[in-house]
Design an enzyme around this catalytic site. Structure first.
Site, short mmCIF file in Angstrom:
data_model
loop_
_atom_site.label_atom_id
_atom_site.label_comp_id
_atom_site.label_asym_id
_atom_site.label_seq_id
_atom_site.Cartn_x
_atom_site.Cartn_y
_atom_site.Cartn_z
N LYS A 111 25.04 37.10 73.36
CA LYS A 111 24.84 35.78 73.97
C LYS A 111 24.63 34.77 72.85
O LYS A 111 23.71 34.92 72.04
CB LYS A 111 23.63 35.81 74.91
CG LYS A 111 23.46 34.56 75.76
CD LYS A 111 22.38 34.79 76.81
CE LYS A 111 22.31 33.66 77.81
NZ LYS A 111 21.35 33.94 78.90
N GLU A 166 30.27 41.77 87.16
CA GLU A 166 29.34 41.36 88.21
C GLU A 166 29.57 42.13 89.51
O GLU A 166 30.70 42.41 89.90
CB GLU A 166 29.48 39.86 88.49
CG GLU A 166 29.14 38.97 87.32
CD GLU A 166 29.41 37.50 87.63
OE1 GLU A 166 29.88 37.21 88.75
OE2 GLU A 166 29.15 36.66 86.76
N ASP A 205 15.78 34.47 90.42
CA ASP A 205 17.19 34.10 90.63
C ASP A 205 18.04 35.34 90.84
O ASP A 205 19.12 35.49 90.28
CB ASP A 205 17.72 33.29 89.44
CG ASP A 205 19.03 32.57 89.77
OD1 ASP A 205 19.33 32.41 90.98
OD2 ASP A 205 19.74 32.16 88.83
N GLU A 209 25.68 37.69 91.34
CA GLU A 209 26.21 37.29 90.03
C GLU A 209 25.35 37.81 88.89
O GLU A 209 25.84 38.01 87.78
CB GLU A 209 26.29 35.76 89.91
CG GLU A 209 27.30 35.11 90.84
CD GLU A 209 26.65 34.57 92.10
OE1 GLU A 209 26.92 33.41 92.44
OE2 GLU A 209 25.87 35.31 92.74
#
Length: 556
Positions: A111, A166, A205, A209
């Site tokens: 990332k 995902e 959250d 996804e």
């Protein structure tokens, strides 16, 4: 630039490097703190290890103490240690890239975060929170943070690579999971939440996804930028601004601006519903209307929803956060794991079990129809060309280059086979002149012409387009190009197009039901007239003319 970088180094000290330990379990990681002092700042003093991970030089006069010095720490990783490949995902302030470490050939999802953008958008708390939360996790159902490093412009988080992407991709692809698949993946999510909440962490959250699948098709939960670590005396976290995703947000966050562990259980209920039905329970045209449905608990179960799964969802989608199955006030995860939906689950070693093959479930929509199951296993990796007969293939949709006899005269009506006022198909052996006449006739009198971008319609008719357990009537239009458009026949609105490629493959399941497989999704369609095989035959015919008679079209 120096001041900007210094601000970020002060605000986001990347001090810990997570490295692999020599444990047999791939989930085990060890955190190694590089220094208790802040990392070096350009233009500032350097009292700790250098940012490249090399040990500090010994001070003059300290030779007699060198035998007491700790061993040099491993060299800090740098961008040049990796070969960066394809982009795996992009967020609002980060990009995740597949990378291979040159020294070990290990693959990571790295990332990459731009420091300037993080500071400009006030995202420093999100970055530090994600790093801090992930460094606390050591469980096979979570993405792992293996290391961190930085250069002058970017931060780098080295994460485990979830090769199969995902969970949402598979929901969209197959529409509706069968009961075995739903049970297994729900159990893995429950096991992950039990561990997470035991650590005093709320995800906030949770959604398809953010649930990835590794190479073995086990879950790996990710994205902890909005997570919250609770203090020992706190049971809930205040949210000064909206966090989460509209379809999965809990009512207490909307009404009280607070989230608790039970908020993740609400999201779990939404995910179970979506696995079975194909769509989340709370749906509307905009976020405000979705929120109104959530706080009023306005949702419905489609027919054929698995009864035990329905009971579980109803016990999770409860407005009172203290009444949700699995929350501390309801005696925790024991009663949740004992729910009848999970009676065949062996909880102790879920991460070592072989996941079931992903199988789509399409229950019959009426007493006259049949249940359909679509095994998705082969479609995960196999999307080869259709092996169909190439007999009488032509080089185009005109007859001029075919070996077929041309029909005499210019009576174009001979090519049209009407089934009813909204259904017909064309024979394809027409000349270019006849095609022009057919197109003129279509433009002048066919109400569906407006949706097909002036392409000649080769077959059309009403179908029920399935998405999970939901079905909507659509007018399906197969045209030159080729294209497969579908239109809302009531509101006369083009709703979409099934993407054509060499990998497209029709499959008749019974007289009424047929599938159109594409690389990213399978479309489930039902012909109420019982002529599914005719749709498949015509799609195959057009496919042959596109790809077998035009080999160069396959690479366009």
């Amino acid at each position: 630039m120096a001041r900007t970088t210094s601000q970020l180094y002060d605000a986001v000290p990347i001090q810990s490097s997570v490295v692999l330990c020599s444990c047999p379990s791939p989930s085990m990681v060890r955190t190694q703190t590089e220094s208790s002092t802040p990392p070096g700042i350009p233009g500032g003093s350097r009292q700790g290890p250098a940012m490249d991970g090399t040990a500090a030089e010994p001070r003059p006069g300290a030779g007699s103490l060198q035998h007491a010095q700790p061993p040099p720490q491993p060299r800090k990783k740098r961008p040049e240690d990796f070969k960066f490949g394809k982009i795996l995902g992009e967020g609002s302030f980060s990009t995740v890239v597949l990378a291979r470490e040159l020294a070990t050939s290990r693959e990571y999802a790295i990332k990459i975060l731009e420091k300037r953008h993080i500071i400009k958008e006030n995202k420093v708390p999100y970055v530090t929170r994600e790093r801090d939360v992930m460094s606390r996790l050591d469980h096979p159902f979570f993405v792992k943070l293996y290391f961190t490093f930085q250069d002058d412009e970017k931060l780098y988080f080295g994460l485990s690579y979830a090769k199969n992407g995902e969970l949402l991709k598979y929901i969209r692809k197959i529409g509706s999971f069968d009961e075995t698949c739903t049970r297994f993946y729900t159990a893995e999510i429950v096991s992950a939440l039990e561990y997470l909440h035991g650590k005093g962490i709320i995800h906030r959250d949770l959604k398809p996804e953010n649930i990835l699948l590794n190479e073995d098709m086990h879950i790996q939960i990710t994205d902890f930028g909005t997570a919250k670590v609770l203090s020992p005396e706190s049971k809930q976290a205040r949210a000064n601004s909206f966090v989460g995703t509209a379809q999965y947000v809990s009512p207490e966050l909307l009404t009280e601006k607070s989230a608790c562990k039970s908020s993740d259980l609400w999201a779990l209920g939404c995910i179970i519903y979506q696995l079975v039905a194909g769509l989340p329970p709370f749906r509307a045209g905009n976020e405000y209307l979705i929120f109104q449905k959530i706080i009023k608990l306005e949702y419905d179960f489609p027919e054929k929803f698995f009864p035990k799964a329905r009971d579980l969802v109803e016990k999770l989608l409860v407005l009172d956060a203290t009444k949700r199955l699995g929350c501390e006030e309801m005696e925790g995860y024991g009663p949740l794991k004992a729910h009848p939906f999970f009676e065949s689950v062996t909880w102790e070693n879920l991460h070592q079990q072989t996941p079931p093959k992903l199988t789509a479930y399409l229950p019959a929509m009426s007493e006259d129809d049949e249940d359909c199951y679509g095994n998705y296993d082969n479609l995960l990796s196999q999307f080869g060309c259709m092996q169909v007969s190439s007999s009488s293939s032509s080089h185009s949709l005109s007859a001029s280059d075919t070996g077929l006899p041309q029909r005499s005269g210019s009576n174009i009506e001979q090519y049209i086979h009407d089934l009813d006022s909204n259904s017909f198909e064309l024979d394809l052996q027409f000349s270019e002149d006849e095609k022009r006449l057919l197109l003129e006739k279509q433009a002048g009198g066919n109400p569906w012409h407006q949706f097909v971008e002036n392409n000649l319609i080769l077959k059309m008719g009403p179908v029920d387009k399935r998405k999970g357990l939901f079905a909507r009537r659509r007018q399906l239009l197969l045209t030159e190009g080729p294209h497969l458009y579908y239109v809302d026949p009531v509101n006369k609105v083009l709703k979409g197009e099934i993407p054509w490629s060499q990998e497209l493959r029709p499959e008749a399941k019974n007289f009424k039901t047929f599938f159109v497989h594409t690389p990213n999704r399978t479309y489930y369609l039902m012909d109420p007239s019982g002529n599914a095989h005719k749709w498949c035959r015509k799609i195959q015919e057009v496919w042959r003319q596109r790809y077998q008679s035009h080999p160069d079209a396959a690479v366009q």
